[in-house]
Design an enzyme around this catalytic site. Structure first.
Site, PDB file in Angstrom:
ATOM      1  N   SER A  57      -3.768  13.618 -15.015  1.00 13.31           N
ATOM      2  CA  SER A  57      -4.996  13.562 -15.809  1.00 13.31           C
ATOM      3  C   SER A  57      -5.217  14.912 -16.459  1.00 13.31           C
ATOM      4  O   SER A  57      -4.760  15.949 -15.953  1.00 13.31           O
ATOM      5  CB  SER A  57      -6.188  13.213 -14.912  1.00 13.31           C
ATOM      6  OG  SER A  57      -7.417  13.403 -15.599  1.00 13.31           O
ATOM      7  N   SER A  97      -6.233  16.699  -6.649  1.00 19.22           N
ATOM      8  CA  SER A  97      -5.107  15.770  -6.482  1.00 19.22           C
ATOM      9  C   SER A  97      -4.275  15.680  -7.752  1.00 19.22           C
ATOM     10  O   SER A  97      -3.037  15.655  -7.701  1.00 19.22           O
ATOM     11  CB  SER A  97      -5.621  14.383  -6.081  1.00 19.22           C
ATOM     12  OG  SER A  97      -6.355  13.771  -7.133  1.00 19.22           O
ATOM     13  N   LYS A  98      -4.926  15.658  -8.909  1.00 14.70           N
ATOM     14  CA  LYS A  98      -4.199  15.549 -10.169  1.00 14.70           C
ATOM     15  C   LYS A  98      -3.487  16.858 -10.513  1.00 14.70           C
ATOM     16  O   LYS A  98      -2.393  16.855 -11.095  1.00 14.70           O
ATOM     17  CB  LYS A  98      -5.154  15.149 -11.293  1.00 14.70           C
ATOM     18  CG  LYS A  98      -5.715  13.733 -11.138  1.00 14.70           C
ATOM     19  CD  LYS A  98      -4.619  12.688 -11.106  1.00 14.70           C
ATOM     20  CE  LYS A  98      -5.163  11.270 -11.117  1.00 14.70           C
ATOM     21  NZ  LYS A  98      -4.094  10.246 -11.119  1.00 14.70           N
ATOM     22  N   ASN A 147       1.794   5.382 -10.942  1.00 17.01           N
ATOM     23  CA  ASN A 147       0.531   5.345 -11.681  1.00 17.01           C
ATOM     24  C   ASN A 147      -0.702   5.150 -10.808  1.00 17.01           C
ATOM     25  O   ASN A 147      -1.814   5.490 -11.213  1.00 17.01           O
ATOM     26  CB  ASN A 147       0.590   4.212 -12.717  1.00 17.01           C
ATOM     27  CG  ASN A 147      -0.763   3.890 -13.294  1.00 17.01           C
ATOM     28  OD1 ASN A 147      -1.286   4.599 -14.147  1.00 17.01           O
ATOM     29  ND2 ASN A 147      -1.364   2.803 -12.808  1.00 17.01           N
ATOM     30  N   ALA A 148      -0.556   4.619  -9.607  1.00 16.19           N
ATOM     31  CA  ALA A 148      -1.724   4.266  -8.794  1.00 16.19           C
ATOM     32  C   ALA A 148      -2.617   5.482  -8.544  1.00 16.19           C
ATOM     33  O   ALA A 148      -2.126   6.592  -8.330  1.00 16.19           O
ATOM     34  CB  ALA A 148      -1.274   3.669  -7.464  1.00 16.19           C
ATOM     35  N   GLY A 149      -3.923   5.267  -8.589  1.00 13.99           N
ATOM     36  CA  GLY A 149      -4.840   6.376  -8.365  1.00 13.99           C
ATOM     37  C   GLY A 149      -6.247   5.900  -8.100  1.00 13.99           C
ATOM     38  O   GLY A 149      -6.588   4.736  -8.310  1.00 13.99           O
ATOM     39  N   ASP A 151       0.872  -1.176   0.000  1.00 15.85           N
ATOM     40  CA  ASP A 151       0.000   0.000   0.000  1.00 15.85           C
ATOM     41  C   ASP A 151       0.908   1.224   0.000  1.00 15.85           C
ATOM     42  O   ASP A 151       1.475   1.592   1.034  1.00 15.85           O
ATOM     43  CB  ASP A 151      -0.893  -0.008   1.239  1.00 15.85           C
ATOM     44  CG  ASP A 151      -1.794   1.220   1.318  1.00 15.85           C
ATOM     45  OD1 ASP A 151      -1.719   2.080   0.415  1.00 15.85           O
ATOM     46  OD2 ASP A 151      -2.555   1.335   2.296  1.00 15.85           O
ATOM     47  N   TYR A 186     -10.656  14.888  -6.870  1.00 17.65           N
ATOM     48  CA  TYR A 186      -9.879  14.239  -7.930  1.00 17.65           C
ATOM     49  C   TYR A 186      -9.106  15.285  -8.726  1.00 17.65           C
ATOM     50  O   TYR A 186      -7.897  15.143  -8.954  1.00 17.65           O
ATOM     51  CB  TYR A 186     -10.813  13.452  -8.843  1.00 17.65           C
ATOM     52  CG  TYR A 186     -10.103  12.712  -9.956  1.00 17.65           C
ATOM     53  CD1 TYR A 186      -9.451  11.513  -9.710  1.00 17.65           C
ATOM     54  CD2 TYR A 186     -10.090  13.226 -11.249  1.00 17.65           C
ATOM     55  CE1 TYR A 186      -8.793  10.834 -10.732  1.00 17.65           C
ATOM     56  CE2 TYR A 186      -9.441  12.557 -12.272  1.00 17.65           C
ATOM     57  CZ  TYR A 186      -8.794  11.354 -12.009  1.00 17.65           C
ATOM     58  OH  TYR A 186      -8.142  10.693 -13.020  1.00 17.65           O
ATOM     59  N   ASN A 187      -9.786  16.354  -9.142  1.00 21.21           N
ATOM     60  CA  ASN A 187      -9.130  17.416  -9.899  1.00 21.21           C
ATOM     61  C   ASN A 187      -7.980  18.027  -9.109  1.00 21.21           C
ATOM     62  O   ASN A 187      -6.899  18.286  -9.641  1.00 21.21           O
ATOM     63  CB  ASN A 187     -10.131  18.511 -10.261  1.00 21.21           C
ATOM     64  CG  ASN A 187     -11.216  18.036 -11.192  1.00 21.21           C
ATOM     65  OD1 ASN A 187     -11.063  17.034 -11.882  1.00 21.21           O
ATOM     66  ND2 ASN A 187     -12.332  18.744 -11.226  1.00 21.21           N
TER      67      ASN A 187
END
Length: 351
Positions: A184, A200-201, A132-134, A105, A197-198
């Site tokens: 992203s 974090s990216k 890459n994990a998300g 993890d 999400y936005n």
């Protein structure tokens, strides 16, 4: 008066620099893309060691396969060991000389460190880190009923990239290697319903752009900013407003709407080819590129589009959103042009 004059001077100076720089930069990029790039084979990956996080499914899985086809050794990291072993077997069949499965993890700093150390202990070096994990999330901010659960979005999408990077960096500098990080297009062009999400990216993009400046030529950094491709996101898997992880096809249909969903295999091919050339950014499908310019030149248009497309007029009925109406009007859920059949099957693997 002094401040006003200085501000005017700065604006005029910047305008002059841009007027001189932009045409030259455009011509250079055009020449490179048309006359140079098609003939650049790039880095030979045979025997190189690549660590991929989020390797059990989606984008990470297919990046593993593409690296394997190029002859790289791959360390696969995710929480689900059974899924990792299946991916590792396929990678070996595709040409990877050796693979290593590391269940971990990576939002836990100690486990992220262990993943890197086990990789180096097994292979003796590290050439590429693919962070890459998300995890996805989609709901209106004010509808969230368990706000603390959304730490998970930031923890995985941001810290889940930063932790492995921190521990991998000495080895990557030694090999003059490459960091590949999955952000992203949402990190550049935020739309309604995906606030965490936005964010974090967007944080990922800014962090790795800063790191690129700090590292210079010692370690290359390639930032991925894909649009919609087959993944857990386009299957609707993410953190729900109650804080639990689940499948929400309604949210998926609203956010993806009528936008075409790209094939993950194709994305992986594009990404690895770009990484081998040393590209700084990868945006795919290519038709998402204009959104970068739109956000810089006309952010108010993006804001209008977000509200018009993803927020229903009634304010409380998701079915009223324009995005879903357009999707249903064009038969998007029945057309492989819009949503491939694979994204309608529930996903069991976890990154």
């Amino acid at each position: 008066m002094t401040n006003g004059f200085l501000s005017c001077f700065m604006h005029v100076g910047l305008a002059l620099v841009l007027l001189a720089y932009l045409p030259v930069a455009f011509v250079c990029r055009l020449v490179y893309r048309l006359l140079v790039r098609p003939f650049v084979s790039g880095e030979d990956l045979r025997g190189k060691v690549v660590l991929v996080t989020g390797a059990s499914s989606g984008i990470g899985e297919h990046l593993v396969y593409e690296y394997a086809r190029k002859g790289a050794c791959v360390a696969l990291v995710a929480r689900t060991e059974i899924a990792l072993r299946a991916v590792a077997k396929t990678a070996r069949d595709l040409g990877a000389p050796d693979t290593l499965v590391v269940p971990a993890d990576i939002t836990n700093v100690d486990e992220a460190k262990r993943a890197v150390e086990e990789t180096v202990a097994h292979f003796g070096k590290l050439n590429h880190l693919v962070a890459n994990a998300g995890v996805w999330s989609s709901c209106f901010f004010e509808e969230i009923t368990n706000i603390t659960a959304f730490h998970g979005v930031i923890d995985l999408n941001f810290w889940g990239a930063v932790y492995p990077t921190y521990f991998a960096l000495p080895y990557l500098k030694a090999s003059r290697g490459n960091i590949v990080v999955t952000s992203s297009i949402a990190g550049r062009v935020p739309v309604a319903r995906m606030s965490f999400y936005n964010a974090s990216k967007g944080a990922v993009i800014r962090f790795y752009e800063t790191l690129r400046s700090e590292l210079g030529s010692h370690v290359r950094i390639t930032i991925l900013m894909p649009g919609y491709v087959e993944s857990n996101l386009t299957m609707g898997k993410g953190i729900q407003k109650d804080g639990n992880v689940g499948i929400d096809e309604e949210a998926r249909d609203i956010n993806v709407g009528p936008f075409p969903v790209g094939k993950t295999e194709t994305l992986a091919e594009v990404v690895v080819a770009s990484v081998r050339r040393g590209d700084d950014y990868v945006t795919w499908p290519g038709w998402y590129w204009p959104f970068h310019m739109m956000m810089c030149a006309a952010p108010e248009v993006v804001d209008w589009f977000s509200r018009a497309f993803y927020v229903s007029k009634s304010g409380d009925k998701d079915g009223d959103t324009l995005s879903k109406k357009v999707l249903m009007a064009f038969g998007g859920k029945k057309s492989s042009l819009y949503q491939p059949e694979t994204i309608h099957s529930q996903v069991m693997n976890e990154n």
